[in-house]
Motif scaffolding. Sequence first.
Motif, PDB file in Angstrom:
ATOM      1  N   VAL A   1       0.988  -1.070   0.167  1.00  8.83           N
ATOM      2  CA  VAL A   1       0.087   0.041  -0.110  1.00  8.83           C
ATOM      3  C   VAL A   1       0.990   1.236  -0.553  1.00  8.83           C
ATOM      4  O   VAL A   1       0.468   2.532  -0.994  1.00  8.83           O
ATOM      5  N   ALA A   2       2.019   0.940   0.913  1.00 12.14           N
ATOM      6  CA  ALA A   2       2.592   2.396   1.274  1.00 12.14           C
ATOM      7  C   ALA A   2       3.607   2.595  -0.265  1.00 12.14           C
ATOM      8  O   ALA A   2       3.824   4.071  -0.955  1.00 12.14           O
ATOM      9  N   SER A   3       4.140   1.566  -1.120  1.00 11.18           N
ATOM     10  CA  SER A   3       4.625   2.216  -2.266  1.00 11.18           C
ATOM     11  C   SER A   3       3.768   2.199  -3.535  1.00 11.18           C
ATOM     12  O   SER A   3       4.707   3.238  -4.318  1.00 11.18           O
ATOM     13  N   SER A   4       2.799   1.827  -3.604  1.00 11.95           N
ATOM     14  CA  SER A   4       1.694   1.992  -4.056  1.00 11.95           C
ATOM     15  C   SER A   4       1.458   3.671  -4.162  1.00 11.95           C
ATOM     16  O   SER A   4       1.248   4.498  -5.130  1.00 11.95           O
ATOM     17  N   LEU A   5       1.207   4.271  -2.547  1.00 16.50           N
ATOM     18  CA  LEU A   5       0.551   5.607  -2.326  1.00 16.50           C
ATOM     19  C   LEU A   5       2.479   6.543  -2.633  1.00 16.50           C
ATOM     20  O   LEU A   5       1.777   8.057  -2.967  1.00 16.50           O
ATOM     21  N   GLY A   6       3.000   5.973  -2.345  1.00 14.99           N
ATOM     22  CA  GLY A   6       4.499   6.916  -2.258  1.00 14.99           C
ATOM     23  C   GLY A   6       4.798   7.070  -3.962  1.00 14.99           C
ATOM     24  O   GLY A   6       5.047   8.053  -4.171  1.00 14.99           O
TER      25      GLY A   6
ATOM     26  N   GLY B   1      -2.748  -5.525 -10.443  1.00 15.23           N
ATOM     27  CA  GLY B   1      -4.228  -4.672 -11.052  1.00 15.23           C
ATOM     28  C   GLY B   1      -3.323  -2.318 -10.705  1.00 15.23           C
ATOM     29  O   GLY B   1      -4.212  -2.029 -10.926  1.00 15.23           O
ATOM     30  N   ASP B   2      -2.655  -2.719  -9.228  1.00 16.19           N
ATOM     31  CA  ASP B   2      -2.901  -1.591  -9.058  1.00 16.19           C
ATOM     32  C   ASP B   2      -1.355  -0.204 -10.269  1.00 16.19           C
ATOM     33  O   ASP B   2      -1.735   0.517 -10.423  1.00 16.19           O
ATOM     34  N   ALA B   3      -0.153  -1.541 -10.676  1.00 20.59           N
ATOM     35  CA  ALA B   3      -0.246  -0.442 -11.639  1.00 20.59           C
ATOM     36  C   ALA B   3      -1.169  -0.507 -12.767  1.00 20.59           C
ATOM     37  O   ALA B   3      -0.626   1.438 -13.492  1.00 20.59           O
TER      38      ALA B   3
END
Length: 353
Positions: free
Chosen positions: A60-65, A290-292
């Motif tokens: 979560v942190a890597s996606s938001l960052g 999916g986040d990508a």
Amino acid sequence: MQSLLDPAILFFALGVFAGVVRSNLEMPSAISRFLSIYLLMALGLKGGFALAASGFTASVASSLGLAVLLAVVVPLAGFAVLRRMLSGFNAAAVAATYGSVSAVTFVTATQYLEAQHIAYGGYMAAAMALMESPAIILAVLLANALRQQQAAAAHPATVVGVAGSGAALLGAPGLGTAAPHRADHGGQPLSMGKILHESFTDGTQLLLLGAMVIGMATGDAGKAAMQPFSGDLFKGMLCLFLLDMGLATARNLPAVRQQSPWLLAYAVLGPISHATLALGLAWLLQVPAGDAVLLMVLAASASYIAVPAVVRYAIPEAHPSLYVSLSLGVTFPLNIVLGIPVYAQVVERVWGG
């Protein structure tokens, strides 16, 4: 081809067709407003329920960052390119438009991923909220630096020896910091504090983040209670909203035809470049597939509501017809019809390989 047969995409096409043939079909403004409020509320709830289930993990942190990083890099890179085609103020306004995000494009992308059974984090709704404001703030700083530059040229003796962050953003030495305020169309001072307040307390962001907090607080019990509202009705509401967006897109087509071919090329190639940057960074950080996809969609999208609403008064030297027509008349339909499925297929191949 199958993605083009999605009801939401077909209703968008119906709206464009109705607008082009000058049908009297229209969506009352109050209903349009209700639909946008509904979609944001439902999206926030979904994100909150997902965060309640997963917790705040490293993923979560890597996606938001990464979302925050893109929100800063994209408008600055866009300004550097657009400055070669446009005046500084217009370049700052268009860069803000393409550095911010489209909530409707994001919502459509989440529906596409669900239809294709591609998992994504519901917390990506927070990524969308985080990416909306940085571009606006950077554009205001750039515009203020440009005004300082103009003032320096007109009255060089009054600004000798002054240097600041606004000048650094423009790459021009010896300019002052962002002006403390300027006059809007009503003659009232528009301070940087006011811009920051409007950016961070915008109703759309407040509703989205508030709904997400409520979803996190209520968890599975809230999800079950809200399923008829935020789940069962969602697709139909999205179809109605995209019908209205199709009508709006058709209304902007005449303004699109008046734009420079270079700007039209930017409206197509710029988002593709932004999505490619998001793809590379997501791959380096091993963000979930999916986040990508959603990061690519967010990076490639352009704001046509939040940014114009603020920039219209923050940078009155820029022409609203320029940045609204490009984002709504070119980039939005391109992403809705072609971009989302293409980004998903690219991620599937790269992550699958």
